[in-house]
Design an enzyme around this catalytic site. Structure first.
Site, PDB file in Angstrom:
ATOM      1  N   CYS A 167     -50.171 -22.374  16.181  1.00 56.70           N
ATOM      2  CA  CYS A 167     -48.767 -21.966  16.894  1.00 56.70           C
ATOM      3  C   CYS A 167     -48.674 -22.422  18.240  1.00 56.70           C
ATOM      4  O   CYS A 167     -49.290 -21.527  19.449  1.00 56.70           O
ATOM      5  CB  CYS A 167     -49.407 -19.957  16.902  1.00 56.70           C
ATOM      6  SG  CYS A 167     -47.463 -18.821  17.631  1.00 56.70           S
ATOM      7  N   CYS A 208     -47.740 -19.494  20.712  1.00 56.37           N
ATOM      8  CA  CYS A 208     -49.633 -17.713  20.649  1.00 56.37           C
ATOM      9  C   CYS A 208     -50.121 -19.249  22.326  1.00 56.37           C
ATOM     10  O   CYS A 208     -50.934 -18.314  23.253  1.00 56.37           O
ATOM     11  CB  CYS A 208     -49.777 -18.256  19.773  1.00 56.37           C
ATOM     12  SG  CYS A 208     -48.607 -17.720  18.320  1.00 56.37           S
ATOM     13  N   ASP A 209     -49.954 -20.358  21.770  1.00 57.82           N
ATOM     14  CA  ASP A 209     -51.299 -20.955  22.194  1.00 57.82           C
ATOM     15  C   ASP A 209     -50.789 -22.283  23.528  1.00 57.82           C
ATOM     16  O   ASP A 209     -51.420 -22.424  24.380  1.00 57.82           O
ATOM     17  CB  ASP A 209     -52.190 -21.225  21.393  1.00 57.82           C
ATOM     18  CG  ASP A 209     -53.242 -20.559  20.899  1.00 57.82           C
ATOM     19  OD1 ASP A 209     -52.891 -19.392  21.259  1.00 57.82           O
ATOM     20  OD2 ASP A 209     -53.647 -20.437  19.163  1.00 57.82           O
TER      21      ASP A 209
END
Ligand code: NDP
Length: 326
Positions: A138, A141-142
């Site tokens: 992701c 997200c990261d």
């Protein structure tokens, strides 16, 4: 066991549904499933969920949500749902039926499906070794953790292109590792990737393994495997992002609810209401009363914890209204 509201799944959608359902006095039972805390727990830190200004470890965040649901009386069952029988015309006398581990039967007026989706991985051993230490599925997200670094994105579809473009806004350099000699993504996405000077597309490359001391520092690739000009190559990278698709975890429900070609549960009109699959002379939008879907199992677009949590709240509000109408 006879319950008013059964929730399947322990990610942000399931726990939020549980908080709302328990505060509405539905005394929900939540079946936790195979991955307590859901997909989020495969990442290292969550920085984009509102309410945690300093970021939060995913396990802490999911435990916070769980305790919040518990505080209002949610009952948790550790186990996996193995079978369902959803009643097409349910009533208090003919409820929906859900089995946990084949043996424990739950009968419910309303069921909220929050089983999430699972990112696909290549299946390499080194991918497992470095999960959460350079391997991610992701970028939203990261990606932030890789600012000004070099990363690789695997895949040639719309998701891979979108992730590569997103990462190019943060990182020094982005490789795209594409197994075919072309991208599968839509023309506009391809154009964006191919015109971005920070992105280098490595066509006809596959990943053999990831390397590094305790975290990802490189990847061994193979170019044109099996061809006369086959060649092994190494790239130095700090992050390795999988973008080769997701599986919504909805197989168990396929005989009862409408899903799209990818398996995502179909809902309509900003609601979490599920529908019966189209067979025979059913109208294409025949609701399945009392069955609601929340989170990534019904969301091929956003795949964000905060969006999943929002849809969990919606599902519980709709389940409450439905139960009160019985
Ligand atoms: P796709 O299935 O479209 O693409 C998957 C990509 O991963 C393909 O390039 C595929 O390669 C590659 N791949 C699959 N398995 C492997 C493997 N084992 N090794 C290497 N590469 C692999 O998935 P997406 O998630 O990209 O998209 C899913 C759907 O969502 C699509 O319909 C897409 O259009 C849509 N979408 C739309 C967006 C938008 O419009 N903004 C954004 C994101 C998704 P190959 O081509 O060789 O099969």
């Amino acid at each position: 066991m006879r319950v008013k509201c059964l929730i399947i799944g322990s990610g942000p959608a399931g726990y939020t549904a549980a908080i709302y359902a328990s505060r509405a006095n539905l005394a929900p039972v939540l079946i936790e499933g195979p991955q307590l805390g859901g997909q989020l727990t495969t990442t290292t830190e969550v920085e984009n969920f509102p309410g945690y200004p300093d970021g939060v470890e995913p396990f802490t965040m999911m435990d916070d949500m769980r305790r919040q649901a518990e505080r209002f009386g949610t009952q948790f069952v550790s186990g996996i749902v193995t079978k369902v029988e959803f009643a097409p015309n349910p009533s208090p006398l003919t409820p929906h039926r859900v089995w946990v581990e084949d043996t424990d039967l739950y009968e419910a007026d309303a069921v909220i499906i929050a089983t999430g989706a699972s990112a696909k991985y290549l299946g390499l051993e080194s991918e497992r070794t470095y999960r959460g230490r350079g391997v991610s599925a992701c970028a939203t997200c990261d990606g932030f953790f890789y600012r000004k670094k070099t990363v690789a994105v695997v895949g040639g579809g719309d998701t891979a292109c979108e992730e590569a473009n997103y990462l190019a806004g943060l990182c020094e350099k982005v490789y795209m590792i594409v197994r075919k000699p072309y991208l599968r993504a839509s023309a506009v996405m391809q154009e964006r990737v191919l015109n971005n000077p920070k992105i280098e597309v490595l066509f006809e490359h596959n990943t053999l393994q990831l390397t590094g001391e305790g975290k990802v520092q490189g990847a061994d690739l193979i170019y044109r495997k099996g061809e006369p000009d086959e060649e092994q190559r190494h790239i130095a990278i700090d992050g390795f992002f999988l973008a080769i698709g997701h599986h919504p975890n909805t197989e168990l429900f396929k005989d009862y609810i409408a899903r799209d070609a990818e398996g995502y549960i179909i809902t309509h009109d900003n609601s979490t209401q599920c529908y019966q699959p189209v067979t025979g002379n059913l109208s294409p939008v025949t609701p399945l009363p009392g069955i609601f879907a929340a989170g990534d199992c019904a969301d091929p677009h956003y795949r964000q914890a905060v969006v999943a949590a929002g849809s969990g709240a919606k599902a519980a509000i709709e389940a409450d209204k439905y139960i009160k109408s019985l």
